[in-house]
Design a protein around this motif. Sequence first.
Motif: not given
Length: 83
Positions: A52-69
């Motif tokens: 994130m630092d290397e690419t200049g991203i300040d915030v990520q919105v995280l979601s549980l990956t598929s197939p989730s639950l």
Amino acid sequence: MKLIAIEEHFLTKEVKDEWQKNAGKDDLTHKLHFGEIENRLEDIEGSRLQLMDETGIDVQVLSLTSPSLHNLGSESINQQHNS
């Protein structure tokens, strides 16, 4: 201006273990996340923050990956209970 990455995914060991425990012989979704993909999904601190630092991203919105639950048998969020 802040740069926000949306649709970023993560995976916990607990969810991965449940996928493997509940996978039927025809359900291969638990095998989608392995190797480098698995490492990146499970690392929500170390290298993810560095990237994130290397690419200049300040915030990520995280979601549980598929197939989730959705594929956890009787514990699944898709399971309907009759009352």
